[in-house]
Motif scaffolding. Structure first.
Motif, mmCIF file in Angstrom:
data_model
loop_
_atom_site.group_PDB
_atom_site.id
_atom_site.type_symbol
_atom_site.label_atom_id
_atom_site.label_comp_id
_atom_site.label_asym_id
_atom_site.label_seq_id
_atom_site.Cartn_x
_atom_site.Cartn_y
_atom_site.Cartn_z
ATOM 1 N N HIS A 172 -4.214 -4.376 -11.580
ATOM 2 C CA HIS A 172 -5.541 -4.624 -11.010
ATOM 3 C C HIS A 172 -5.472 -5.660 -9.903
ATOM 4 C CE1 HIS A 172 -8.485 -2.420 -13.516
ATOM 5 N NE2 HIS A 172 -7.569 -2.491 -14.457
ATOM 6 N N GLU A 173 -4.749 -6.749 -10.147
ATOM 7 C CA GLU A 173 -4.655 -7.829 -9.174
ATOM 8 C C GLU A 173 -3.948 -7.354 -7.905
ATOM 9 O OE1 GLU A 173 -4.346 -11.439 -12.484
ATOM 10 O OE2 GLU A 173 -2.702 -11.103 -11.070
ATOM 11 N N ASN A 174 -2.883 -6.583 -8.064
ATOM 12 C CA ASN A 174 -2.119 -6.134 -6.911
ATOM 13 C C ASN A 174 -2.963 -5.288 -5.968
ATOM 14 O OD1 ASN A 174 0.687 -5.608 -5.619
ATOM 15 N ND2 ASN A 174 -0.163 -3.572 -5.914
ATOM 16 N N LEU A 175 -3.735 -4.362 -6.516
ATOM 17 C CA LEU A 175 -4.539 -3.496 -5.660
ATOM 18 C C LEU A 175 -5.705 -4.248 -5.035
ATOM 19 C CD1 LEU A 175 -4.734 -0.552 -4.690
ATOM 20 C CD2 LEU A 175 -6.352 -0.142 -6.548
ATOM 21 N N MET A 176 -6.282 -5.182 -5.775
ATOM 22 C CA MET A 176 -7.444 -5.916 -5.277
ATOM 23 C C MET A 176 -7.079 -6.908 -4.176
ATOM 24 S SD MET A 176 -10.804 -6.283 -5.801
ATOM 25 C CE MET A 176 -11.225 -5.763 -7.469
ATOM 26 N N ASP A 177 -5.835 -7.389 -4.181
ATOM 27 C CA ASP A 177 -5.420 -8.467 -3.279
ATOM 28 C C ASP A 177 -4.737 -7.905 -2.039
ATOM 29 O OD1 ASP A 177 -4.580 -10.755 -2.058
ATOM 30 O OD2 ASP A 177 -3.039 -11.231 -3.550
ATOM 31 N N MET A 178 -5.501 -7.720 -0.968
ATOM 32 C CA MET A 178 -4.930 -7.177 0.258
ATOM 33 C C MET A 178 -4.190 -8.224 1.082
ATOM 34 S SD MET A 178 -5.122 -3.954 0.587
ATOM 35 C CE MET A 178 -4.847 -3.708 -1.168
ATOM 36 N N ASN A 179 -4.119 -9.451 0.604
ATOM 37 C CA ASN A 179 -3.323 -10.459 1.290
ATOM 38 C C ASN A 179 -1.829 -10.217 1.114
ATOM 39 O OD1 ASN A 179 -5.322 -12.529 2.353
ATOM 40 N ND2 ASN A 179 -5.997 -12.337 0.226
ATOM 41 N N HIS A 180 -1.468 -9.272 0.266
ATOM 42 C CA HIS A 180 -0.042 -9.008 0.043
ATOM 43 C C HIS A 180 0.512 -7.950 1.005
ATOM 44 C CE1 HIS A 180 -1.257 -5.310 -2.081
ATOM 45 N NE2 HIS A 180 0.020 -4.943 -2.027
ATOM 46 N N GLN A 181 -0.206 -7.670 2.093
ATOM 47 C CA GLN A 181 0.245 -6.634 3.025
ATOM 48 C C GLN A 181 1.597 -6.937 3.656
ATOM 49 O OE1 GLN A 181 -1.084 -3.489 3.668
ATOM 50 N NE2 GLN A 181 -2.107 -4.141 1.794
ATOM 51 N N VAL A 182 2.007 -8.209 3.639
ATOM 52 C CA VAL A 182 3.335 -8.554 4.153
ATOM 53 C C VAL A 182 4.421 -7.781 3.405
ATOM 54 C CG1 VAL A 182 3.561 -10.534 2.593
ATOM 55 C CG2 VAL A 182 4.880 -10.477 4.715
ATOM 56 N N LEU A 183 4.145 -7.444 2.154
ATOM 57 C CA LEU A 183 5.103 -6.685 1.343
ATOM 58 C C LEU A 183 5.406 -5.337 1.977
ATOM 59 C CD1 LEU A 183 6.662 -6.163 -1.360
ATOM 60 C CD2 LEU A 183 4.478 -5.346 -2.305
#
Length: 361
Positions: A172-183
């Protein structure tokens, strides 16, 4: 002088607070347990929900049904047996159970009336088989999730899923958090997210983002999703809106772009716990992409889009499994969360799930 090693010591989690990774999935919802194609006519399939074996049976005639997956006689996996005349026969002694869980065997030198397999409400919809794992009296009062794009001829839908070795909350956290786009920068280029705000309610949290590409080229697979080739990212900066909503226990992501009345992408996803501690989940996803104006273009290029989404999922899975590994090795949640939307999401998952008693020091 302060000991250097003490500076590296991790702060112990507050044992008075609930550890989200120990919160169990609330069972009073419809959960997908299998794809329809996994259970052929006259076949049975063993699936799991939070460590419990469930057998899904599809008779040659009639709708599929679900029973406890272990024979009440000697706990043999019922899915190892045979489907015969609408009943499921245990491989061990041939004890037959009907869709109501009754043992209907005859001619045995024993009274089998005390043998009964627990039944679970079971429904099939849009290529998924759902089981209601909570109080069975509630099954008819809780609606099945709906994903109308799957039935819309203007969209093509990809069904995907894997077993992921992490607690469902990480997903849930991974999909909700678009700040991880660097990945995903090697796949989609450098993206700068802009958080547009969030809404929250008793059973949901919704976040909205928009993006600008600050480096790299638009991948062809993304062009298929947006329906246009964007050669200069600056001309398309912050034109799309991505909405991510956790409506417990499901999650949804849609992308809307200027000039188009309907979303260009609609993703529905569910995370089904597999083991008793719920540290693994099976992901079921329905990814619907709006068809382009030119007929068959999306169909011809579909393998490319499948490969692209598989790569994104692979990268996300790698990260959440690393997070789960750290939680296991450290013996609890040491995360220092800084994003307000993820804090709101965590509170939602804590309030809606089933918590274990707080552990004492």
């Amino acid at each position: 002088m302060q000991n250097k090693s003490s500076l590296l010591t991790l702060k112990e989690p507050d044992t008075k607070k609930k550890d989200l990774r120990r919160v169990k999935t609330h069972p009073d919802f419809w959960y997908p347990v299998a794809w329809s194609h996994e259970v052929g006519a006259g076949k049975a399939l063993d699936v799991r929900f939070s460590g419990r074996h469930i057998v899904v049976v599809r008779p040659l005639d009639g709708l599929p049904y679900a029973l406890d997956g272990l024979c009440p006689h000697r706990q043999v996996l019922l899915a190892k047996g045979a489907v015969c005349n609408g009943t499921l026969k245990c491989r061990g002694h041939g004890l037959a159970f009907n869709r109501d869980g009754e043992c209907v065997s005859s001619g045995l030198a024993a009274d089998t009336t005390s043998l009964r397999a627990k039944t679970w409400a079971c429904r099939e919809k849009d290529g998924l088989i759902f089981v209601f794992m909570g109080q069975q009296a509630l099954a008819n009062t809780i609606p099945l999730p709906d994903f109308p794009r799957v039935r819309d001829p203007n969209y093509r839908t990809r069904r995907f899923g894997r077993v992921v070795n992490c607690h469902y909350s990480f997903m849930h956290e991974n999909l909700m958090d678009m700040n991880h786009q660097v990945l995903h920068s090697k796949l989609v280029g450098k993206m700068k997210p802009r958080f547009l705000g969030m809404e929250r309610g008793e059973n949901f949290v919704e976040a909205r983002y928009t993006f600008a590409r600050t480096g790299g080229k638009q991948p062809l697979s993304e062009a298929l999703i947006y329906g246009q080739r964007r050669r200069d990212g600056r001309d398309f900066a912050y034109r799309d809106v991505m909405t991510i909503r956790t409506n417990y226990p499901y999650q949804r992501l849609t992308i809307e772009t200027q000039g188009k009345p309907d979303p260009v992408m609609d993703l529905w996803i569910s995370y089904v716990p597999q083991d008793r501690d719920e540290l693994t989940n099976r992901t079921f996803g329905l990814l619907s992409i709006r068809r382009l104006k030119i007929p068959l273009v999306l169909d011809i290029a579909w393998p490319l889009l499948v490969a692209f989404t598989e790569r994104v999922f692979f990268e996300d899975r790698e990260i959440v499994e690393l997070e789960q590994k750290a939680w296991t090795e450290l013996g609890g949640d040491h995360n220092i969360e800084v994003f307000p939307v993820i804090l709101a999401l965590r509170n939602l998952l804590l309030s809606q799930g089933i918590s274990e008693p707080a552990q004492a020091e």
